[in-house]
Every structure is written in C-alpha cells, then in structure tokens.
Design an enzyme around this catalytic site. Structure first.
Site, PDB file in Angstrom:
ATOM      1  N   ASN B 387       0.781  -1.197  -0.130  1.00 14.74           N
ATOM      2  CA  ASN B 387       0.049   0.039   0.038  1.00 14.74           C
ATOM      3  C   ASN B 387       0.895   1.273  -0.069  1.00 14.74           C
ATOM      4  O   ASN B 387       0.871   1.961  -1.018  1.00 14.74           O
ATOM      5  CB  ASN B 387      -1.013  -0.008   1.047  1.00 14.74           C
ATOM      6  CG  ASN B 387      -1.922   1.102   1.054  1.00 14.74           C
ATOM      7  OD1 ASN B 387      -1.700   1.994   0.206  1.00 14.74           O
ATOM      8  ND2 ASN B 387      -2.861   0.975   2.020  1.00 14.74           N
ATOM      9  N   ASP B 388       1.649   1.468   1.078  1.00 12.91           N
ATOM     10  CA  ASP B 388       2.142   2.732   0.966  1.00 12.91           C
ATOM     11  C   ASP B 388       3.385   2.815   0.006  1.00 12.91           C
ATOM     12  O   ASP B 388       3.818   3.964  -0.396  1.00 12.91           O
ATOM     13  CB  ASP B 388       3.138   2.917   2.710  1.00 12.91           C
ATOM     14  CG  ASP B 388       2.156   2.873   3.677  1.00 12.91           C
ATOM     15  OD1 ASP B 388       0.991   3.544   3.584  1.00 12.91           O
ATOM     16  OD2 ASP B 388       2.192   2.460   4.912  1.00 12.91           O
ATOM     17  N   THR B 389       4.025   1.532  -0.327  1.00 11.65           N
ATOM     18  CA  THR B 389       5.162   1.564  -1.368  1.00 11.65           C
ATOM     19  C   THR B 389       4.721   1.963  -2.752  1.00 11.65           C
ATOM     20  O   THR B 389       5.364   2.021  -3.570  1.00 11.65           O
ATOM     21  CB  THR B 389       5.803   0.362  -1.189  1.00 11.65           C
ATOM     22  OG1 THR B 389       5.007  -0.709  -1.343  1.00 11.65           O
ATOM     23  CG2 THR B 389       6.509   0.006   0.135  1.00 11.65           C
ATOM     24  N   PHE B 427       0.759   0.803   6.697  1.00 12.15           N
ATOM     25  CA  PHE B 427       1.479   0.918   8.116  1.00 12.15           C
ATOM     26  C   PHE B 427       1.749   2.350   8.340  1.00 12.15           C
ATOM     27  O   PHE B 427       1.672   2.364   9.668  1.00 12.15           O
ATOM     28  CB  PHE B 427       3.022   0.355   7.539  1.00 12.15           C
ATOM     29  CG  PHE B 427       3.325  -0.606   8.974  1.00 12.15           C
ATOM     30  CD1 PHE B 427       2.367  -1.641   9.214  1.00 12.15           C
ATOM     31  CD2 PHE B 427       4.382  -0.563   9.640  1.00 12.15           C
ATOM     32  CE1 PHE B 427       2.628  -2.293  10.169  1.00 12.15           C
ATOM     33  CE2 PHE B 427       4.657  -1.502  10.501  1.00 12.15           C
ATOM     34  CZ  PHE B 427       4.061  -2.407  10.676  1.00 12.15           C
ATOM     35  N   ALA B 428       1.751   3.273   7.396  1.00 12.67           N
ATOM     36  CA  ALA B 428       2.064   4.693   7.549  1.00 12.67           C
ATOM     37  C   ALA B 428       0.912   5.216   8.250  1.00 12.67           C
ATOM     38  O   ALA B 428       0.665   6.351   8.548  1.00 12.67           O
ATOM     39  CB  ALA B 428       2.572   5.398   6.497  1.00 12.67           C
TER      40      ALA B 428
END
Lengths: 111, 461
Positions: B387-389, B427-428
């Site tokens: 997701n964040d990446t 995660f972020a």
C-alpha cells in the site's frame, strides 16, 4: 595511558575505518542478510564470556559468566543459522543445488 | 612459538575472516559463502579460546554452550520466514546482554579502590550500551511479534522524561568514575535497561527494522568495550567492525526509506498523527471492486504484468501462489516481473527472501528503479498486499507524512489491481489515492485465496 591501551585504541580506530569501508555498495535486497550476518559476528563476545567464566573465582562470577556464555552462544549460533537460512533463498535460474547437510552455526558453537 | 602466540594468531585469522565475510555479504553472489566464512572464523576463535592456558570451569563452559546451542539452533531453524526480523532482534539483544554481563563480571573481579579510571570507563560504556541494546531489542521483538502495538507509543512529557533518565545515567556514570563501586554499577545497569525501553517506545511500524540495525551496531560497540576491558584484540576488532559497518548500514536503510535517521528515531516525539485530514476526504469517494474472473481475463490477455508484493503477501504466505500465477501467465507468453520496493514488508529484502523461498528466479525480481522504467509499458500492475510503497502521495503531495519516500510507480501502468484485505490504510496510517483511481480495480480478501482464484481464471481464459 599505558602502551597496552594505546595499542588497543589503535586497533579500534583502524577497525572502525575497515568496517566503514568494507561495505560501501550494498544492494537493498542484501540489507537484511548483512545486518543478520554482522549480528552473528558480534557473537564473538562468546570468546570474552568464556574467558570470564574460565577465570571466575567467586560464586557470583561463576553465575554471571555462565549466563554470559549461554547468551553469547545464542547470539553466535542463532545469528549464523538465521543468516544462512535467509541466504539459502537467493537462488538464480540454475537447477536446484542439493541443500548442504552440514550445520554451519552449530559448528561455530560447539567446536 | 608459544601457545599464547599461536592463540593470538588464530584470533588474527578469525578477524580477517570476519572482514572478508562482511565484504562477501555485500554481494549477492558471495553472500552465502561469506556467512559460512564468518562462521568458520568464529569456530576458530572459539577453538583457540579453549586452548588458553589456565582456562578453568571447562565443564561449566561446555554445559552453557550446549544449553545455548540447544535453544538457539531450533529457534533459528524453525522460525517462519515472516518472523525473521524479530529473530534477528532477539539474537542481537542477547549479544548485547552478554557484553554487559561480561563487563560487569570483569569489574567484580577488580578491586574498586585501585582500579584505573579508564578501566572503569570501559566497563561503564560496555554495561550502558550493552543493556540499552538488550532491552531495546527485547521491545523491538515484542513490537514485531505483535505482542504489543506496532505503532509509535507517545505520552505527555516524553522528551522531558527521556532527558531526565539520560541525565541521571550520565550522573551515575560520572559518580562511578570518581568512586568506583559495584552497587552503583548495578544501578547504572537498571537505568540503562529503562533507557533502552523508553528509547524504542516512540519508534514504530516500518521504522523498527532500521532501529534493529542501529541496536545491532550498538551491540558491536558494547562488544568492543568488553574487548578493551578484557584486553582482547579479537573482541575489539570484531565489535568495532560491526559497530562501524552497522552504522553505515543503518544509514543506507534509512536512505532507502527516504528519511534521515534522526527523523526515524525522534519524529514521533511531540507530534500527533496528522493523517486525519486525508481520511475524511476519502469519505465520499468510491472504489471499484472487481471479481477474480474479470481480473483473470484482464491478466490473461496482458503482454506485460508487474507483480508488486507487500507485507500482505507475507502475512497470507501467498508467495507460492503468486509464483503459480506468474508461471500461468508466462505459459501464455506474457512477460512477468516482480517489482520490489526496498522496504516492502517489515524489513528491506523481506520480499526477496519470501519469493526466493517460492523458487522465483532471481532475475525476475526487479529493484525499484529498474521496475519504474518498465512501469509505463506495463499492462497490469498487480499489487499484492502492498500500500504505502505504491502511494503516489509520496511523490506528489508535499504535505503527506511519507512525502519524499521513493515509491514503485504502479500508477503509471495501464491498469492497477489491488489485492487487499480491506480499505484499511497501510503501515504509515495514511490514505492512498491510487485506490480511488478510475483505472484501479480492487479485489478484497485474503491474498492467497484471491491469487488462487486468479490462477484458475487465467487457466480458463
């Protein structure tokens, strides 16, 4: 300052430079295995733990030394075995090599 | 040649082994051999120590080693690949603990009234750094094992409390230098354990691996300090090597995340999570949820497919199914590659390890920069549990908490397919606009299940 201390300090400074230079270019995929591998290397504290337990005079020193040897052995064998397991995963398109039957970490701890 | 000289020569050979091992570990081709070389050096150093004149308590030493091997080997062999990061943390922590105990024990054997000040300084340093590494690693282990919240933990006056503990430790350390005593050293040990905990508490999520790398170099320095205390060249060399290379590695890992080390260590202090704004904004937007059959057909007729794995792949243990899908697509003549973000998963290299476990050939894995060149000509970017990446906000939205982190440009592919368990942020803890993009299709559910359905659909198409 004694000469012995100066000698150790010299070794310390030189080793710091070597440590800094030796891993200049690391692809990010190897960051974790490298961390794990260097984790195993500081398990060399096992040598210090053995010396401390081996020269213990009092009960307290024996207990602490005994604990230190256990902890350090964990660090050594765990570190090398985990690193080897990570690196086993890096295979290229070549046919599978047979898994090596030896256990490198255990050899480090029990020789 | 005397026995002492022979032993010292063995230590020298071992030290060279460690240096060459670190060098080899920096390249994919020689990494495994490097690790074995390091183990051989260690075996030599340990064997030489057994030969030392006047080494007593041999039976106790052997028993302690057998206990260590009996716990360590099964733990290291049986742990799942997803749990590797916390194992590294655990083994690092016990190493730091051993260094602290060695320093203390050596101090017990000296006479506090006649000991030289620099000797006390070495002991204080070894105990302090070793203990911080021990308790810090233990907490990092708890976070990664999800025994506690993985998020940064903050509380009021955190900075002030940390500063007070730090200053108290400094005070005790100075007191020890002036009047060495064993009791003071124990107090220092306890305070250092506390410091390790409060140092790690505010660090969470994807930053924990960088923290472990930092604690790893701490342990190296603690070992070097023990080496000074014991007058041991091999301890000083190996400890310092790890301390220096570990510091550099920590910096490389934080650079891979697009952040500075102080930012990682201290950013949670005094900051309240500011992601609420973007979450609200997503309230009115809709996403397109697809079915595995639709996506299967889309994939079956694509010429180039990029699989972008993330932590979800690791959690679902879906690496084998991902390879199955890739194989099915390649059998139809498609070009499939895996786009690996350097910090995808819980640790750098996490995805490589997982995919390699599923026998994915090394050359199908493309690192981020290489993958991004291919992205604009890719038909489908299949994002599996990441997701964040792939969040374009990191590239385009200067106010975003992850702004500046390099990402996989999945949004440049013709179609984007997300395999996710839910709409929960990554995660972020921030929202991902790519989920709402018109060219994005969502497939909700367990990654392994969904991939299995995709394999079936592709084979049928």
């Amino acid at each position: 300052m004694t000469n012995g201390l100066l000698e150790l300090f010299t070794i310390f400074v030189l080793a710091a430079f070597v440590g800094y230079e030796v891993i200049s270019k690391v692809p990010s995929i190897l960051h974790t295995p490298l961390m794990s591998g260097s984790n195993a290397i500081h398990g060399v504290i096992l040598v210090g733990s053995m010396v401390v337990l081996g020269s213990a005079h009092t009960g307290a020193e024996e207990v602490l030394g005994f604990i230190a040897v256990i902890l350090a052995t964990l660090n050594v064998v765990g570190g090398f075995v985990v690193t080897d397991r990570m690196l086993q995963m890096f295979r290229s398109r070549q046919p599978d090599r047979p898994r090596s039957s030896g256990d490198p970490g255990a050899a480090g701890g029990s020789s | 040649m005397s026995r002492g000289t022979a032993i010292d020569l063995c230590y020298l050979v071992a030290a060279v082994g460690f240096i060459v091992a670190l060098k080899a570990l920096s390249s994919p081709r020689h990494a495994r051999a490097g690790n074995l070389l390091g183990a051989a050096g260690m075996a030599l150093a340990i064997g030489a120590t057994f030969a030392r004149a006047g080494l007593g308590h041999l039976a106790l030493i052997v028993i302690a080693m057998v206990v260590g091997v009996a716990i360590g080997v099964p733990a290291a062999r049986l742990v799942k690949m997803t749990a590797m990061p916390q194992m590294v943390a655990a083994f690092n922590g016990v190493g730091g603990g051993a260094a602290a105990v060695v320093s203390i024990t050596e101090f017990l054997g000296t006479d506090p009234r006649t000991v030289a000040t620099y000797k006390v300084l070495e002991v204080v340093f070894g105990v302090l750094v070793g203990s911080v590494s021990l308790s810090g690693s233990a907490l990092a282990f708890a976070k990664l094992q999800e025994l506690m919240s993985t998020r940064p933990i903050t509380y009021p006056a955190q900075q002030i409390i940390n500063a007070i503990v730090g200053l108290t430790i400094l005070g005790f350390a100075l007191a020890l230098l002036v009047s060495p005593s064993t009791a003071l050293l124990w107090v220092l040990l306890v305070l250092a354990l506390v410091l390790g905990v409060i140092f790690v508490l505010p660090i969470g999520g994807a930053d924990v691996p960088v923290l472990i790398s930092l604690l790893n170099s701490f342990t190296g320095l603690a070992v070097a300090a023990s080496g000074f205390t014991l007058n041991s060249n091999v301890l000083v060399v190996a400890g310092t090597l790890v301390g220096a290379s570990g510091t550099l590695l920590t910096r490389m890992m934080s650079v891979a995340m697009g952040r500075s080390l102080p930012n990682i260590l201290f950013s949670a202090f005094g900051s309240v999570v500011t992601a609420s704004g973007s979450t609200e904004a997503s309230g009115g937007r809709s996403v397109r949820a697809g079915t595995p059959d639709d996506v299967g057909t889309l994939l079956a007729y694509s010429r180039r497919v990029a699989i972008v794995p993330g932590y979800g792949l690791a959690v679902a243990q879906a690496q084998h199914t991902a390879k199955e899908l890739a194989d099915a697509l390649m059998a139809r003549g498609a070009d499939v590659f895996y786009a690996i973000h350097p910090v995808a998963g819980r640790m750098p290299g996490h995805m490589n390890v997982l995919l390699a476990e599923a026998n994915v050939p090394y050359d199908e894995l493309k690192e981020m920069d290489e993958a991004n060149i291919e992205m604009p000509t890719t038909d489908v970017a299949l994002v599996v549990g990441a997701n964040d990446t792939v969040n374009p906000a990191a590239r385009d939205t200067p106010g975003s908490p992850i702004y500046g982190m390099p990402i996989i440009n999945a949004d440049q592919a013709q179609h984007v397919v997300f395999l996710k368990r839910s709409m929960r942020p990554g995660f972020a803890g921030i929202d991902n606009d790519l989920l709402y993009d018109p060219k994005t299709t969502m497939l909700f559910g367990d990654a392994k299940d969904t991939l299995q359905k995709l394999v079936t659909a592709v084979k049928r198409a």
